[in-house]
Every structure is written in C-alpha cells, then in structure tokens.
Design a protein around this motif. Structure first.
Motif, PDB file in Angstrom:
ATOM      1  N   ASP A  55       0.941  -1.152   0.108  1.00 49.91           N
ATOM      2  CA  ASP A  55       0.096   0.060  -0.105  1.00 49.91           C
ATOM      3  C   ASP A  55       0.895   1.326  -0.022  1.00 49.91           C
ATOM      4  O   ASP A  55       0.142   2.331   0.122  1.00 49.91           O
ATOM      5  N   ASP A  57       3.119   2.461   2.175  1.00 54.66           N
ATOM      6  CA  ASP A  57       3.331   3.267   3.362  1.00 54.66           C
ATOM      7  C   ASP A  57       4.757   2.963   3.917  1.00 54.66           C
ATOM      8  O   ASP A  57       4.980   3.211   5.166  1.00 54.66           O
ATOM      9  N   HIS A  74      -1.830  -6.380   6.322  1.00 55.51           N
ATOM     10  CA  HIS A  74      -1.326  -5.187   6.384  1.00 55.51           C
ATOM     11  C   HIS A  74      -0.323  -4.928   7.751  1.00 55.51           C
ATOM     12  O   HIS A  74      -0.883  -5.427   8.983  1.00 55.51           O
ATOM     13  N   HIS A  81      -6.493  -8.678   3.711  1.00 56.34           N
ATOM     14  CA  HIS A  81      -7.292  -8.386   2.642  1.00 56.34           C
ATOM     15  C   HIS A  81      -7.037  -9.281   1.508  1.00 56.34           C
ATOM     16  O   HIS A  81      -6.020  -9.819   1.060  1.00 56.34           O
ATOM     17  N   GLN A 105       4.703   0.672  -4.648  1.00 54.35           N
ATOM     18  CA  GLN A 105       3.741  -0.228  -4.370  1.00 54.35           C
ATOM     19  C   GLN A 105       4.229  -1.569  -5.159  1.00 54.35           C
ATOM     20  O   GLN A 105       4.494  -1.353  -6.414  1.00 54.35           O
ATOM     21  N   ALA A 132      -7.550   0.831  -7.571  1.00 54.03           N
ATOM     22  CA  ALA A 132      -7.116   2.070  -6.852  1.00 54.03           C
ATOM     23  C   ALA A 132      -7.168   1.753  -5.231  1.00 54.03           C
ATOM     24  O   ALA A 132      -5.962   2.243  -4.837  1.00 54.03           O
ATOM     25  N   ASP A 133      -8.057   1.192  -4.909  1.00 55.45           N
ATOM     26  CA  ASP A 133      -8.045   0.694  -3.317  1.00 55.45           C
ATOM     27  C   ASP A 133      -7.246  -0.772  -3.515  1.00 55.45           C
ATOM     28  O   ASP A 133      -8.035  -1.552  -3.688  1.00 55.45           O
ATOM     29  N   ARG A 134      -6.201  -0.819  -2.806  1.00 60.10           N
ATOM     30  CA  ARG A 134      -5.218  -2.053  -2.969  1.00 60.10           C
ATOM     31  C   ARG A 134      -6.052  -3.085  -2.069  1.00 60.10           C
ATOM     32  O   ARG A 134      -5.608  -4.398  -2.087  1.00 60.10           O
ATOM     33  N   THR A 135      -7.078  -2.681  -1.206  1.00 58.77           N
ATOM     34  CA  THR A 135      -7.735  -3.673  -0.269  1.00 58.77           C
ATOM     35  C   THR A 135      -8.704  -4.293  -1.094  1.00 58.77           C
ATOM     36  O   THR A 135      -9.091  -5.301  -0.487  1.00 58.77           O
ATOM     37  N   GLN A 136      -9.219  -4.120  -2.078  1.00 64.12           N
ATOM     38  CA  GLN A 136      -9.984  -4.745  -2.815  1.00 64.12           C
ATOM     39  C   GLN A 136      -9.536  -5.638  -3.587  1.00 64.12           C
ATOM     40  O   GLN A 136      -8.240  -5.792  -4.104  1.00 64.12           O
ATOM     41  N   TRP A 138      -7.998  -7.946  -7.027  1.00 66.13           N
ATOM     42  CA  TRP A 138      -7.309  -7.299  -8.202  1.00 66.13           C
ATOM     43  C   TRP A 138      -7.691  -8.191  -9.347  1.00 66.13           C
ATOM     44  O   TRP A 138      -8.385  -9.239  -9.251  1.00 66.13           O
TER      45      TRP A 138
END
Length: 403
Positions: A55, A57, A74, A81, A105, A132-136, A138
């Motif tokens: 992500d 960070d 995470h 996720h 990333q 765009a939201d990598r918790t969703q 792929w």
C-alpha cells in the motif's frame, strides 16, 4: 544446543587450528530471541509467503499464497485483505511480489493450476492488476505457461529492468524426472500497461527442478540464478541479449538432488550456498567455493550439517543475530507423518569458514513449515522470520528481540 562435531572423513577436511578458537567463539554467541505472533490460524495449506510494500506506506506487508486464495496482511495490525480467489480449479502454488515500476507499491504475479502429476495440461500464470484501493480484489491477467508451474520470482537485469522468472517442477510430458527438460521461462512486461507480455526460454536442460534463488552479481549489475533440482544445483547467468550461458553444475547430486537452495555470506562477503537434500529431504547441507584457481563448473565443497529433518521444505539465509555473517533458517513439515515433531531451527556458523555450526530451535512443534522468508518487519534493523504451516494451518511472524 550444539551440533556434535562431524567426523573429518565426513567433512572431507583437516581439523584446522582455528577450530579451537571457534569453540571459544561459540560460547560468546548470542542465543536467538524471538517472539511469535499468530497472524492467521485458518490457512488451508500456506503454499508460499513473501513480503513487499503493498500500500505504499514504506512498511513490508505479508503476502500469502494459499490453496484457493491470495491475500495480503497489512503491517503492523496484520489486517487481512483478499487479493484473488479460485484463479483456477486446482490450487494456487506460488506468488512473487516486487515494485517493478518504482511507485513504492508492489506488483504481484501468481502461479496456479497445481497438479504435479499432470505434466501436460496443468499450470497457470497470472499477473494481478491492482485497483485504486488495493484492499479490494485485483484483476487477474492470464499469461502463457508451461505445465506444473511451481516457483516464480522477479528478476532484475543489469539495466535495472524487471522480468518474471517462472520455474515448473517438470518438463512437458516428463515422467518421474525423465523426459523433456524443464522450460524455465522469463516473462517480459509490456512497455505500456495493458500490452502483451512476451516470454523467452532461459534454460531447458534440467529435469525436475524444485526451487531457485536470485543472487546479486558481484559487479552489482543484475542478478544470476541458482537452481536446485534432480541433478543437483546450477548457476545460470542470463543477459539482456540472450537468455543464458550454459548452466554450471556446481553440486548437489551426491544427496539425491536439491530441493531448497539459498545463498549465504560470511564476514567479508565470502559466499556459500545452503541446500535441503534431496527434494522434501532430511539433510541440511552447506557448499563452499573451491579454494585457489578453479575452472568454470568446478564442484563446490559439500558439508552435511544435519540429517534429522523430516520433509524439509523451507529455507532462508540472513544475519538475524547481527554477527556480520549469515545464519540458516530451515523449516520442515513432516507431511503425512503423524506424530513426527515439526518445526523451524536456526543454524549459526561458529567461524567465518562456514564449517562449524550451532543449532537452535525457533519453533519446536508449532509450525509444520511449508514456506518461510526473512524481513525487517518493524524497522528496528533486525531480521524477523515469517512462516506458513501446512498441517498446523498457521501464518506466524517471529519478531526478533535479540539484545
């Protein structure tokens, strides 16, 4: 715990004067101190585990390849996720993670369609496109593949460009390691997103390969490949203009072949190689380079450290204790062997020649280790251990708390 001194006949060396000083040194070595944390206790198999920043960070997250699911956890709360599920009817078997475009990333590729008994129609390779939201979830992009896809890693060339290296277990139509050679393929990403991937053959001379390691060239430009398999272990040197020079056979057939292979370093950068022999084997072995002038393909010196492992399937090298030289972390799973103790052990060299070693438990009985890797998860400068267990169905991190 110290390993019993191996006989001079078995080591194939003379007892050198520095052995005495190594025994003094062993008393001064710090003992490993790790705190185990259960990240997930509901794994199906836990085929593969790796780390990368998913992500952006700047903290390494955990990426798990499980039987029917690819997931990331995470760092540091280990929230799970799901990236993809049921990419094929057969199992997922491997995952590779790397930031190949420099945006901070990681990109992911997955091997699936796992059936080692089907050397004609099994296998699958996917590149996973992140939302765009990598918790969703792929989006998977299917790529060409050979049967029995088994291991994959991202390879960096001398110009800094990334490609995906995929190694099957068998050659096409291969029966019990006999027949066609394993086609090790290099996958070249498209110049623009959404374009076509291309492949080229890196090597097809080996039979029944099991695992491989990418190693930095001493020049600092690009990576070479160590491959372990039925015939032993080999060094392959791909280039930008041709797939590879002829692979050098450097060792490993004495023990019935090589399952796992990793590169280790002594103080001063001297290289050695650790292996598990044979595939899913009982022996932990170290190879050191021949002394003096040696021609290409000269076999390395072989030293057996331990022959008591049961279905060993995971291996890593790194300096967990801050000694200036690497240790070996080995895990075994004892698959279909009820009642046999499983676990992970750390082997620490007592000298800079990688000939005398101390053995210590990391996990005694709580990890039927299918795969493991090393990373500094909390930024304290100390390598931690991440492991996935098959029969124990667990994903653990072992946080390094050495003083």
């Amino acid at each position: 715990m110290h390993l019993p001194r191996l006989s001079t006949k078995r080591l194939g060396i003379l007892l050198l004067p520095w052995f005495a000083s190594s025994l003094v040194l062993s008393a001064e070595l710090p003992e490993p101190r790790f705190r185990a944390v259960n990240v997930d206790t509901n794994l199906a198999i836990g085929y593969g585990v790796t780390v990368a920043d998913i992500d952006g960070d700047r903290r390494p997250d955990l990426i798990l390849c499980d039987k029917n699911q690819i997931a990331w956890y995470h760092n540091p709360d280990w929230a799970k996720h799901v990236i993809a599920q049921n990419l094929t009817k057969l199992d997922h078997v491997c995952v590779a993670a790397q930031d190949i475009d420099g945006d901070g990333q990681a990109e992911l590729a997955v091997g699936a369609g796992w059936n080692p008994g089907d050397t004609e129609n099994s296998g699958a390779v996917f590149y996973l496109t992140p939302p765009a939201d990598r918790t969703q979830p792929w989006r998977p992009v299917a790529l060409p593949h050979e049967p029995t896809v088994h291991r994959m890693r991202w390879l960096r060339d001398a110009a800094g460009k990334w490609s995906l290296l995929v190694v099957p277990l068998h050659g096409r139509g291969n029966k019990d390691g006999v027949g066609a050679g394993v086609k090790i393929l290099q996958y070249l990403p498209p110049a623009k997103p959404g374009g076509d991937w291309t492949t080229r053959l890196l090597d097809d001379t080996l039979h029944k390969t099991h695992n491989f390691e990418l190693i930095a060239r001493e020049s600092g430009l690009g990576q070479d490949v160590l491959v372990g398999g039925k015939e032993g272990w080999f060094l392959t040197k791909p280039t930008a203009t041709k797939p590879a020079d002829e692979s050098e056979h450097l060792g490993g057939d004495e023990g019935g072949g090589v399952g796992e292979i990793r590169l280790g370093h002594s103080a001063g950068g001297r290289r050695w190689v650790a292996t598990v022999e044979p595939m899913h084997g009982n022996a932990l072995v170290v190879y050191t380079p021949p002394r003096g002038t040696a021609g290409p393909g000269t076999r390395w010196n072989r030293y057996v450290l331990d022959e008591s492992l049961v279905d060993a399937h995971a291996l890593a090298c790194g300096d967990l204790l801050g000694l200036g030289r690497d240790q070996i972390v080995v895990g075994w799973r004892a698959m279909n062997r009820p009642g046999v103790k499983v676990g992970i052990r750390i082997f620490t060299p007592l000298d800079n020649q990688a000939l005398e070693w101390r053995s210590s438990w990391l996990d005694e009985g709580g990890m039927a280790c299918e795969d493991l890797c090393l990373a500094d998860l909390n930024g304290d400068g100390r390598l931690d251990v991440i492991a996935a267990g098959r029969a124990t169905h667990n994903l653990k991190v072992y946080l390094n708390e050495r003083r």
